[in-house]
Write an enzyme that holds these catalytic residues in place. Structure first.
Site, PDB file in Angstrom:
ATOM      1  N   ASP A 102      58.684  97.216  33.587  1.00 19.97           N
ATOM      2  CA  ASP A 102      58.254  95.842  33.269  1.00 19.97           C
ATOM      3  C   ASP A 102      59.318  94.828  33.668  1.00 19.97           C
ATOM      4  O   ASP A 102      59.645  93.919  32.891  1.00 19.97           O
ATOM      5  CB  ASP A 102      57.941  95.710  31.775  1.00 19.97           C
ATOM      6  CG  ASP A 102      56.884  96.686  31.297  1.00 19.97           C
ATOM      7  OD1 ASP A 102      56.023  97.070  32.102  1.00 19.97           O
ATOM      8  OD2 ASP A 102      56.926  97.077  30.110  1.00 19.97           O
ATOM      9  N   ASP A 111      62.900  95.259  31.621  1.00 23.90           N
ATOM     10  CA  ASP A 111      62.680  93.845  31.278  1.00 23.90           C
ATOM     11  C   ASP A 111      63.690  92.915  31.948  1.00 23.90           C
ATOM     12  O   ASP A 111      64.134  91.926  31.347  1.00 23.90           O
ATOM     13  CB  ASP A 111      62.732  93.645  29.759  1.00 23.90           C
ATOM     14  CG  ASP A 111      61.677  94.446  29.022  1.00 23.90           C
ATOM     15  OD1 ASP A 111      60.634  94.740  29.635  1.00 23.90           O
ATOM     16  OD2 ASP A 111      61.898  94.799  27.849  1.00 23.90           O
ATOM     17  N   ARG A 171      51.199  96.334  35.051  1.00 24.56           N
ATOM     18  CA  ARG A 171      50.283  96.720  33.985  1.00 24.56           C
ATOM     19  C   ARG A 171      49.969  95.478  33.158  1.00 24.56           C
ATOM     20  O   ARG A 171      50.740  94.523  33.111  1.00 24.56           O
ATOM     21  CB  ARG A 171      50.864  97.827  33.119  1.00 24.56           C
ATOM     22  CG  ARG A 171      52.169  97.523  32.407  1.00 24.56           C
ATOM     23  CD  ARG A 171      52.520  98.685  31.488  1.00 24.56           C
ATOM     24  NE  ARG A 171      53.900  98.646  31.001  1.00 24.56           N
ATOM     25  CZ  ARG A 171      54.388  99.501  30.110  1.00 24.56           C
ATOM     26  NH1 ARG A 171      53.614 100.460  29.615  1.00 24.56           N
ATOM     27  NH2 ARG A 171      55.647  99.440  29.717  1.00 24.56           N
TER      28      ARG A 171
END
Length: 300
Positions: free
Chosen positions: A177, A156, A236
């Site tokens: 991510d 993140d 994703r």
């Protein structure tokens, strides 16, 4: 699907960017760790900006590693944070767990610019056994631009949470991510590095969270290079209508041939928009595109 809706992202940002190159600074202060400026910490310089500011406030940050957590509140607009180069001016902290509070640097203000600074979350870099969300940056203001900046983390790294944002010639590193959120953003001529190691053997570069067909947000990557070590999907789906576009970008073999993953929204694949537009090269192998969902491909 219409591609005009995709490029509304680019057109809106182009207007902001082209009108923002000329800055008329009404105030300038210097941050220097050794005391050669008005302030020794970045946060203290930001605190000196008056609430309700509507003129460009120039904060020069001299070389050094600034071990501090920095936050810009919504009422402190028009800040230009001007570093000495991404390898020389570094802001580093090591908070983790909460995506809402762990960011080394956070900005809720509109009209923000940073140049020549690297933002680091060191938590997952220092250890590999207790990996956790650990943000380097979170952005929730509108009209923010980053030039020649670095964003380094693992999970993140860059929360492009909401608003219109522009990243030019930046370096972004992570594995899980590590570019994510609901922003309406353009990444131009950026180097994106997958740092695959530890418990995560297959990562995800983007996790875009567009939630409905009416939402204008999405990520556009133009002229970017994707490399690193390990393996990763380009992205994703973080939202039911996730939208990511790569234009004239180069991918190394770090990118898994499948390209995309349905992520948090299995069964909703027909609403995603993941696009390669004018794709250039994939070094070290070829994409199979052996998926029956998520991708619209234009190879022209």
């Amino acid at each position: 699907m219409t591609y005009f809706s995709l490029f509304s992202i680019v057109l809106v940002l182009t207007f902001f960017i082209s009108s923002s190159f000329a800055y008329n600074f009404t105030s300038t202060v210097v941050v220097d760790k050794s005391g050669k400026g008005q302030f020794k910490t970045i946060q203290s310089a930001i605190n000196s900006v008056p609430a309700g500011n509507n003129k460009w406030f120039h904060i020069i940050v001299n070389s050094g590693v600034y071990y501090e957590k920095v936050s810009i509140s919504a009422e402190k607009e028009y800040i230009f944070l001007d570093g000495s180069g991404s390898s020389r001016t570094i802001i580093s902290w090591g908070d983790h767990q909460s995506t809402a509070t762990s960011a080394t640097f956070s900005s809720s203000a509109n009209n923000f610019v940073a140049k020549g600074i690297t933002f680091v979350n060191s938590y997952n870099i220092k250890q590999t056994t207790k990996l956790a969300p650990a943000l380097a940056v979170i952005l929730s203001g509108d009209k923010a631009a980053f030039y020649n900046c670095g964003f380094i983390g693992f999970q993140d790294t860059l929360c492009d949470f909401q608003g219109r944002h522009y990243f030019r010639s930046c370096y972004i590193e992570g594995v899980a991510d590590f570019i994510w959120g609901y922003g309406q953003s353009v990444y131009q001529n950026c180097n994106i590095k997958v740092n695959g190691r530890g418990a995560i053997s297959l990562g995800y570069i983007t996790a875009q969270g567009r939630g409905s067909a009416q939402d204008s947000n999405g990520f556009v990557f133009q002229g970017c290079n994707v490399g690193g070590i390990g393996k990763a999907y380009l992205g994703r789906a973080y939202g039911s209508f996730s939208r990511v576009v790569f234009i004239k970008s180069t991918f190394s073999s770090v990118v898994t041939p499948l390209g995309w993953d349905n992520g948090f929204h299995p069964g909703e694949e027909l609403s995603f928009i993941f696009v390669f537009l004018f794709i250039s090269t994939h070094k070290g192998g070829s994409f199979m595109f052996a998926i029956s969902y998520t991708i619209t491909i234009l190879i022209l």
